[in-house]
Design an enzyme around this catalytic site. Structure first.
Site, PDB file in Angstrom:
ATOM      1  NE  ARG A   1       0.955 114.126   6.382  1.00 48.76           N
ATOM      2  CZ  ARG A   1       1.125 112.872   5.981  1.00 48.76           C
ATOM      3  NH1 ARG A   1       1.107 112.575   4.705  1.00 48.76           N
ATOM      4  NH2 ARG A   1       1.309 111.915   6.870  1.00 48.76           N
TER       5      ARG A   1
ATOM      6  N   GLY B   1       5.519 113.858  21.739  1.00 45.03           N
ATOM      7  CA  GLY B   1       5.778 112.539  21.175  1.00 45.03           C
ATOM      8  C   GLY B   1       4.894 111.468  21.787  1.00 45.03           C
TER       9      GLY B   1
ATOM     10  CG  ASN C   1      -1.289 110.304   8.578  1.00 42.81           C
ATOM     11  OD1 ASN C   1      -1.326 110.527   9.778  1.00 42.81           O
ATOM     12  ND2 ASN C   1      -0.792 109.195   8.078  1.00 42.81           N
TER      13      ASN C   1
ATOM     14  CE  LYS D   1     -39.086 115.791  13.944  1.00 44.70           C
ATOM     15  NZ  LYS D   1     -39.225 117.174  14.400  1.00 44.70           N
TER      16      LYS D   1
ATOM     17  CG  ASN E   1       5.518 100.682  15.277  1.00 45.18           C
ATOM     18  OD1 ASN E   1       4.699  99.894  15.755  1.00 45.18           O
ATOM     19  ND2 ASN E   1       5.831 101.833  15.854  1.00 45.18           N
TER      20      ASN E   1
HETATM   21  C1  UD1 Z   1       4.195 106.525  14.711  1.00 39.59           C
HETATM   22  C2  UD1 Z   1       5.318 105.587  15.163  1.00 39.59           C
HETATM   23  C3  UD1 Z   1       5.829 104.849  13.937  1.00 39.59           C
HETATM   24  C4  UD1 Z   1       4.732 104.113  13.265  1.00 39.59           C
HETATM   25  C5  UD1 Z   1       3.593 105.043  12.918  1.00 39.59           C
HETATM   26  C6  UD1 Z   1       2.395 104.245  12.458  1.00 39.59           C
HETATM   27  C7  UD1 Z   1       6.392 106.661  17.084  1.00 39.59           C
HETATM   28  C8  UD1 Z   1       7.564 107.433  17.537  1.00 39.59           C
HETATM   29  N1  UD1 Z   1       6.359 106.364  15.795  1.00 39.59           N
HETATM   30  O1  UD1 Z   1       4.773 107.497  13.880  1.00 39.59           O
HETATM   31  O2  UD1 Z   1       6.856 103.936  14.322  1.00 39.59           O
HETATM   32  O3  UD1 Z   1       5.199 103.454  12.087  1.00 39.59           O
HETATM   33  O4  UD1 Z   1       3.174 105.793  14.073  1.00 39.59           O
HETATM   34  O5  UD1 Z   1       1.363 105.101  12.033  1.00 39.59           O
HETATM   35  O6  UD1 Z   1       5.566 106.285  17.874  1.00 39.59           O
HETATM   36  N2  UD1 Z   1       0.245 111.515  19.350  1.00 39.59           N
HETATM   37  C9  UD1 Z   1      -0.073 112.074  20.578  1.00 39.59           C
HETATM   38  N3  UD1 Z   1       0.829 112.920  21.156  1.00 39.59           N
HETATM   39  C10 UD1 Z   1       2.013 113.218  20.586  1.00 39.59           C
HETATM   40  C11 UD1 Z   1       2.334 112.650  19.346  1.00 39.59           C
HETATM   41  C12 UD1 Z   1       1.429 111.782  18.755  1.00 39.59           C
HETATM   42  O7  UD1 Z   1      -1.147 111.818  21.123  1.00 39.59           O
HETATM   43  O8  UD1 Z   1       2.760 113.980  21.193  1.00 39.59           O
HETATM   44  C13 UD1 Z   1      -0.730 110.609  18.735  1.00 39.59           C
HETATM   45  C14 UD1 Z   1      -1.262 111.110  17.409  1.00 39.59           C
HETATM   46  O9  UD1 Z   1      -2.471 111.848  17.609  1.00 39.59           O
HETATM   47  C15 UD1 Z   1      -1.531 109.835  16.650  1.00 39.59           C
HETATM   48  C16 UD1 Z   1      -0.481 108.872  17.190  1.00 39.59           C
HETATM   49  O10 UD1 Z   1      -0.076 109.383  18.442  1.00 39.59           O
HETATM   50  O11 UD1 Z   1      -2.811 109.297  16.958  1.00 39.59           O
HETATM   51  C17 UD1 Z   1       0.719 108.721  16.256  1.00 39.59           C
HETATM   52  O12 UD1 Z   1       1.395 109.950  16.147  1.00 39.59           O
HETATM   53  P1  UD1 Z   1       2.104 110.389  14.803  1.00 39.59           P
HETATM   54  O13 UD1 Z   1       2.766 111.695  15.039  1.00 39.59           O
HETATM   55  O14 UD1 Z   1       1.168 110.290  13.663  1.00 39.59           O
HETATM   56  O15 UD1 Z   1       3.246 109.274  14.695  1.00 39.59           O
HETATM   57  P2  UD1 Z   1       4.023 108.850  13.403  1.00 39.59           P
HETATM   58  O16 UD1 Z   1       5.096 109.831  13.138  1.00 39.59           O
HETATM   59  O17 UD1 Z   1       3.086 108.536  12.321  1.00 39.59           O
HETATM   60 CA    CA Z   2       0.819 108.998  11.774  1.00 42.76          CA
END
Ligand code: UD1
Ligand code: CA
Length: 451
Positions: A15, A80, A226, A333, A169
């Site tokens: 996004r 995830g 985001n 500079k 969360n």
């Molecule tokens: C997540 C939480 C949600 C919370 C929200 C807060 C989970 C399942 N859900 O959801 O409960 O309210 O954050 O913002 O944890 N990332 C990785 N690898 C992955 C997936 C994600 O490194 O495979 C990292 C992303 O770069 C990011 C963070 O984890 O920094 C959160 O991932 P994102 O996909 O944004 O989670 P949400 O769906 O927002």
């Molecule tokens: Ca997020």
């Protein structure tokens, strides 16, 4: 207490509509990732592991750029948040103490908040950072009973009743490192998104007889980036926090809302910052220095008692010693200005060393670039550089020497000498009047011809 921090930075950030990985977008002149690492660093952690994925090498490089102590691991594919944490397991195998999971796209979490979570960890096996959301949207919901956290329900999997809950969360989770890693290893992906949810560890912990609890923080702290709009919102939140901290620390800001700080800006007590001042990365302003309005500073050091601006630009490598005066429309500079140097107006000093108490006249330029290479200019102590001097580098002006106004200095000037490098003046008595008479008669003859 020993703490390790796992920073999740593998997400794509679709996004943002950008070629740049989301966590490398800048807030307060630093990548979002550096904000999370700075917060982590505040805990004096034993280990920091950053999990990278999308834009892996660039993100890993940015992590190392922050500090060599940061370790990185690649998550590919991204299945995830629990899967992301699990990638850090081989690195953290056998590590003792606590582990905290941070998101690199959530840059406003405060160190104090993490400390409160570490305290709460004495009462609970797993501690989650929660907040009351004005618009809970798609955040995971915290299902609680009294002081106990029962489960975290992802929006996609939540019932209408669960979706009505506003306690959400933040994503930050704390548990004993060994426990956290063994819990994420148990997480499955039987859910709406078919992802390995970190949030599932709450129920898994409870099934093991461990308790889970919530530490609350202000919603502003958990703002996740985001979109570009949220990036701008986070920037504004960072700036208002930085301004309040500067005022609290004894810095005068005449118009706080117009001053922009970088993540690493240091401003000493009793410094005065005028309106519309912008700090890029790497700036230190010592106690009692004054930065007047409309200045732009980056990678520079301003010592006690120095005054800068208005309308001055200090670029990387500008070192101003005590009581230096830099005035309006001056750019500096990669140059060291020793104590008491005065550069009042309309000047460029690049790749230079200026000795103490030298005076640089208006319009002076160090001609430091020949189109291919950069060259140095050295100006001695108490030297007097006349207005509009062009110093064609490499060149040295000795201690106590003087250059005539309008000179182009191409050769070294010995100490205490006067150097004049300009054409001699020619004066012709009465010529101005005769010239104007002639021009007027030409103009009159033309006008007559046209009528
Ligand atoms: C997540 C939480 C949600 C919370 C929200 C807060 C989970 C399942 N859900 O959801 O409960 O309210 O954050 O913002 O944890 N990332 C990785 N690898 C992955 C997936 C994600 O490194 O495979 C990292 C992303 O770069 C990011 C963070 O984890 O920094 C959160 O991932 P994102 O996909 O944004 O989670 P949400 O769906 O927002
Ligand atoms: Ca997020």
């Amino acid at each position: 207490m020993q703490v390790s921090v796992i920073v999740l930075a593998a997400g794509q950030g679709t996004r943002m509509n950008s070629d740049l990985p989301k966590v490398l977008h800048r807030m307060a002149a630093a990548p979002l990732l550096h904000h999370a690492l700075a917060t982590a660093q505040g805990l004096d952690p034993a280990r920091i592991v950053t999990v990278t994925g999308h834009g892996g090498e660039a993100v890993a490089a940015a992590a190392r750029d922050w500090s060599e102590v940061v370790e990185t691991v690649v998550q590919d594919p991204q299945l995830g948040t629990a899967h992301a944490v699990a990638q850090a397991a081989p690195l953290l195998d056998g590590v003792e103490g606590e582990a905290i999971v941070l998101y690199a796209d959530t840059p406003l979490i405060r160190e104090e908040t993490l400390r409160a979570m570490l305290v709460a960890r004495k009462r609970h096996g797993v501690v989650v950072l929660g907040f009351h959301a004005r618009e809970p949207g798609r955040y995971g919901r915290l299902l609680t009973q009294g002081d106990t956290l029962l489960a975290i329900r992802e929006f996609k999997d939540a019932s209408p009743e669960e979706r009505a809950i506003t306690l959400c969360n933040s994503g930050v989770i704390c548990a004993e490192a060994a426990t956290l890693l063994s819990l994420v290893a148990e997480v499955g992906n039987a859910n709406a998104a078919q992802e390995y949810y970190l949030t599932d560890i709450v129920e898994l912990a409870r099934a093991r007889g461990l308790s889970a609890g919530v530490v609350l923080c202000d919603e502003a702290e958990t703002l996740g980036v985001n979109t570009r709009a949220q990036l701008a919102e986070a920037e504004a939140a960072f700036q208002s926090r930085a301004r309040a901290a500067a005022l609290e620390n004894g810095v005068t800001l005449t118009a706080p809302e117009t001053v922009f700080f970088a993540l690493d800006t240091h401003v000493g007590r009793d410094a005065v910052i005028g309106p519309n001042v912008l700090f890029g990365p790497g700036v230190t302003v010592e106690s009692g220095a004054e930065i007047k309005g409309f200045c732009h500073l980056e990678g520079c050091h301003v010592s006690r008692g120095a005054t800068v601006g208005p309308f001055a630009r200090l670029r990387p490598g500008a070192e101003l010693a005590e009581d230096v005066h830099v005035g309006n429309f001056v750019e500096i500079k990669n140059a060291i200005l020793d104590e008491g140097v005065k550069v009042g107006h309309l000047t460029y000093l690049g790749d230079a060393h200026v000795g103490e108490h030298a005076n640089i006249g208006a319009g002076t330029v160090t001609c430091n670039y020949d189109g291919v290479m950069k060259h140095r200019t050295v100006i001695g102590k108490r030297a007097f550089i006349g207005s509009d001097t062009m110093l064609v580098a490499p060149v040295t002006v000795g201690d106590g020497a003087l250059t005539g106004s309008g000179s182009v200095i191409t050769e070294d000037v010995p100490p205490e000498a006067v150097a004049i490098g300009r054409a001699r003046q020619v004066t012709k008595p009465g010529l101005a009047t005769r010239m104007f008479e002639k021009l007027k008669s030409i103009k009159a003859a033309k006008a007559k011809g046209q009528s």
